[in-house]
Every structure is written in structure tokens, then in C-alpha cells.
Design an enzyme around this catalytic site. Structure first.
Site, PDB file in Angstrom:
ATOM      1  N   CYS A 167     -51.012 -21.355   6.561  1.00  0.00           N
ATOM      2  CA  CYS A 167     -50.677 -20.113   7.270  1.00  0.00           C
ATOM      3  C   CYS A 167     -50.298 -19.025   6.274  1.00  0.00           C
ATOM      4  CB  CYS A 167     -49.545 -20.334   8.264  1.00  0.00           C
ATOM      5  SG  CYS A 167     -49.376 -18.949   9.419  1.00  0.00           S
ATOM      6  N   CYS A 347     -55.680 -16.007  11.801  1.00  0.00           N
ATOM      7  CA  CYS A 347     -54.283 -15.824  11.413  1.00  0.00           C
ATOM      8  C   CYS A 347     -53.655 -14.789  12.332  1.00  0.00           C
ATOM      9  CB  CYS A 347     -54.194 -15.365   9.959  1.00  0.00           C
ATOM     10  SG  CYS A 347     -52.501 -15.294   9.346  1.00  0.00           S
TER      11      CYS A 347
END
Length: 404
Positions: A167, A347
């Protein structure tokens, strides 16, 4: 008294890792009719990690991200509560921490990453006190929010290490959530906010890089590109920031520090025969389309540990898992691997308390939007609600069930 039969030591499919990737693949294989599936995972808990940023930003309770591993284990999958310590792909065996040796027909490798808190001198010892926290540990995410909400003045530093991390947007998102909170409390002008990023741009995809540059400007955040924290003195509350462009160091005294650790493959993976020699982080070699190991086609790799030129996210796993399952099943049936992964990843970039961009792109860094008629390159409230409420439901009720 009859003894319970010993667990079998050979399995048609052996999966290493009971995180997002391992559980998703196991569920899909079960739905496809496979019966002999074993999964190695020592942890009793299962985390939906994307929520940790919102926990750190005061937008979600930690319990919302937690399930027991037993709750998410697909019915019919044999859960081996052990840790893998070695793989011998030539012999098709896996050794566990107890010394047990398991053999397999096909191996799915998805053990996740090792967070190297010692990779920055001084970081491990400073965590959890003296204003230092990290959303990359669930026990510290609530502390991040406590530090943010109590801050009224001073210097806040948010760092990201060099190298691939899971991430990759998370180190930025918490900075924006903090700044938005301080803005609403009327104290933003009294807080110097510094965002330290190792890349030469805010984001690899230009359209999102421009949007994030504007977000940082709006909050008055000082962005240090091509830089990273290389040393930390927790007692003095001082962080050394190295500019890799100039080679110079700057010592910054902080009141709040949110740090993201360097990340790499587990040592037994990095030191083993499946690691990619070209990866300095020990990630596993994988064909970027079929997700098979080039030297051992009976080994499939997905998730954060795969050496693929795309961001390490749960959204990437969502697209990788069907490819792994299709190609694994094809091999079992004597057919060629025809399913292909195009590098899709996503994302969700939270930029304010109820605002978010949804960055979706592929190997070529081309935007690949999946929601029709919505411009996800702009900050939107509906996208924030998708992240907070929609995506967790998709995860627990869809992905981990083999349905999405």
C-alpha cells in the site's frame, strides 16, 4: 483409546500464507472443486490492513479490521497452524518450523512481507512512545490518532522508505488525514508538516501525481522528494533525512513522527531458491503474466512477496488470484497456462476526512478505471464511503469467499 490419525504430509495444493492472497486462492480452488488443499499459516488473527490508515486517522475502530483466521478459512481447506521455513522446489517439499516436511503437487507462495523495523537505525526502539507511531502495526494505529488529535503546535514528520512497500499510498494518506484534522481544528498554521518520499514524484502515474501535489500544497505540507529517513534518535526526538539527489543529510526535530519501515521478503524466502536474483529485497521471481515461477512452473506466486513491477495492494491480489487459480487448474488438467495478469492495481488515496481519489492503473502506468461514468482522478466523497464501508464488505464477503 484410539489415536487420532496423523495429518497427511502430501497435498495436491499447498498454500503458504493465510493473508489476503492465500485465503482468496484457497476459496477459489475450493469453489472449483479441488478437495486436497492445505494452507500453512501460524497466526490466529486475520487483518483487513487497508483500514489501518483510517484507524490512524480517527475514522474507523480497529475492531472493524479484525477477524479470526478460523472465521476466514474456507470450509474444506486443511489449516496447518505452522510457519514455513524452507522450500525445496526441486523435491517439491516445504519444511515447517517444527521440522515437519510436507510435499505437494502444486505450491502457491503468498507469505507476505517482513517489516524491517531495524532497517532504520533507532526506529525499532522509538516506536510507541516519544511521539513515534506507525499505522503499519495494528497495535500502534490507535496511537497515531491519539497523537494527531492531541497535537496543537510543533513539527509533524511523515516518512516512507525506499523500495517497494505494501500500500504505497498509505504513508501519504495519513499525512493528509492529519492535516485535514488540524485544519478543521484551526491549528494547521501552527504545525509544520513534512512529508518525506523516496521517489522523484508524488505518484508514479502523472494524473494522480498532479492531484496529490495540489493536495499537499493546499495543506501547506513540505514535500521532500527523493529523500528518506536514515536515522532516528528517539530520546532527542530527532530524525535524519537524507536527500538522495544531493547526498546531504538534514536533522529535523519532531513532535510527531509517523514512520513506515523498509520492507522485504521473509528471510527464508529471500535466501531460498525461488527468490529473484534481480530483487534486492528478496522477492520471488514470477512470470509477470502467468504468475508462475519461470524455473519451477508448479510454483505460483502472488501478493506482496511477488517480484512484479506493480504496486503491492489488495486490489492487485484481487486480479492476481483468478489468474493463479485458472493457470493452476489448467496445469492439473494437462493444459497450458492461458490466463494473464495485466498488472492491474488500485490505491485508494484518502486526501481528507471524507474525500478520496481512486488510483487504478496497470503495468504500463496507464489509468484503468473500473467504475463507469465516475471521474476517480478527482477527490470525491462517494469514493471515501466506498473505502470505509464498501471495500471491507467486498473483502470479507466477496474476495475471501472466492466470489469477487
Amino acid at each position: 483409546m484410539a489415536l487420532a490419525p496423523a495429518a497427511p504430509s502430501h497435498h495436491q495444493v499447498l498454500i503458504i500464507g493465510g493473508g489476503t492472497a492465500g485465503i482468496t486462492v484457497a476459496a477459489r480452488l475450493r469453489r472449483a472443486g479441488l478437495r486436497d488443499i492445505a494452507l500453512l499459516e501460524p497466526s490466529e488473527t486475520h487483518w483487513y490492513q487497508p483500514l489501518w490508515t483510517l484507524v490512524g486517522g480517527g475514522q474507523a475502530p480497529l475492531r472493524a479490521a479484525l477477524r479470526t483466521e478460523a472465521d476466514v478459512m474456507p470450509p474444506g481447506v486443511r489449516w496447518l497452524r505452522e510457519r514455513a521455513t524452507a522450500v525445496d522446489p526441486a523435491a517439491r517439499t516445504v519444511t515447517t518450523a517444527s521440522g515437519r516436511v510436507l510435499s505437494y503437487g502444486r505450491l502457491v507462495l503468498s507469505p507476505g512481507l517482513h517489516l524491517d523495523w531495524d532497517g532504520v537505525p533507532g526506529l525499532a526502539g522509538a516506536l510507541g512512545h516519544g511521539g513515534v507511531s506507525s499505522n503499519y502495526r495494528p497495535d500502534l494505529a490507535p496511537l497515531t490518532w491519539d497523537l494527531i488529535r492531541r497535537m496543537r503546535r510543533g513539527t509533524a514528520v511523515f516518512t516512507m522508505p525506499s523500495g517497494p512497500v505494501k500500500c504505497g499510498g498509505a504513508p501519504q494518506k495519513i499525512a493528509y488525514l492529519a492535516a485535514d484534522h488540524w485544519r478543521k481544528r484551526g491549528v494547521l498554521d501552527a504545525i509544520r508538516t513534512i512529508l518525506v518520499l523516496p521517489e522523484p514524484a508524488m505518484f508514479k502515474v502523472p494524473v494522480f501525481s498532479r492531484a496529490l501535489t495540489e493536495t499537499a500544497r493546499r495543506y501547506g505540507i513540505e514535500v521532500r522528494l527523493s529523500s528518506e529517513m536514515t536515522r532516528l534518535d528517539g530520546a532527542a526526538r530527532e530524525a535524519v533525512i537524507t536527500d538522495h539527489t544531493t547526498g546531504t543529510d538534514e536533522t529535523i526535530r519532531y513532535d510527531l513522527l509517523h514512520a513506515v519501515p523498509p520492507q522485504r521478503a521473509p528471510a527464508w524466502v529471500a535466501d531460498g531458491p525461488l527468490a529473484d536474483p534481480a530483487s534486492p529485497y528478496g522477492y520471488v521471481k514470477a512470470d509477470r503474466e502467468t504468475l508462475q515461477h519461470p524455473d519451477f512452473p508448479h510454483v505460483f506466486v502472488l501478493g506482496d512477496v511477488a517480484s512484479l513491477p506493480t504496486s503491492k495492494t489488495g486490489a492487485a491480489i484481487r486480479k492476481q488470484a483468478p489468474v493463479v487459480v485458472a493457470n493452476l487448474l489448467a496445469g492439473l488438467r494437462g493444459r497450458p497456462a492461458t490466463a494473464r495478469y495485466d498488472g492491474y492495481t488500485s490505491c485508494p488515496l484518502v486526501t481528507a476526512r471524507h474525500k478520496m481519489l481512486l488510483a487504478e492503473f496497470d503495468y504500463d502506468l496507464e489509468p484503468t478505471p473500473s467504475i463507469p461514468f465516475i471521474d476517480t482522478t478527482r477527490e470525491r466523497t462517494d469514493m471515501w464511503f466506498l473505502k470505509r464501508y464498501g471495500l471491507p464488505q467486498l473483502y470479507f464477503k466477496g474476495m475471501l469467499k472466492g466470489l469477487a
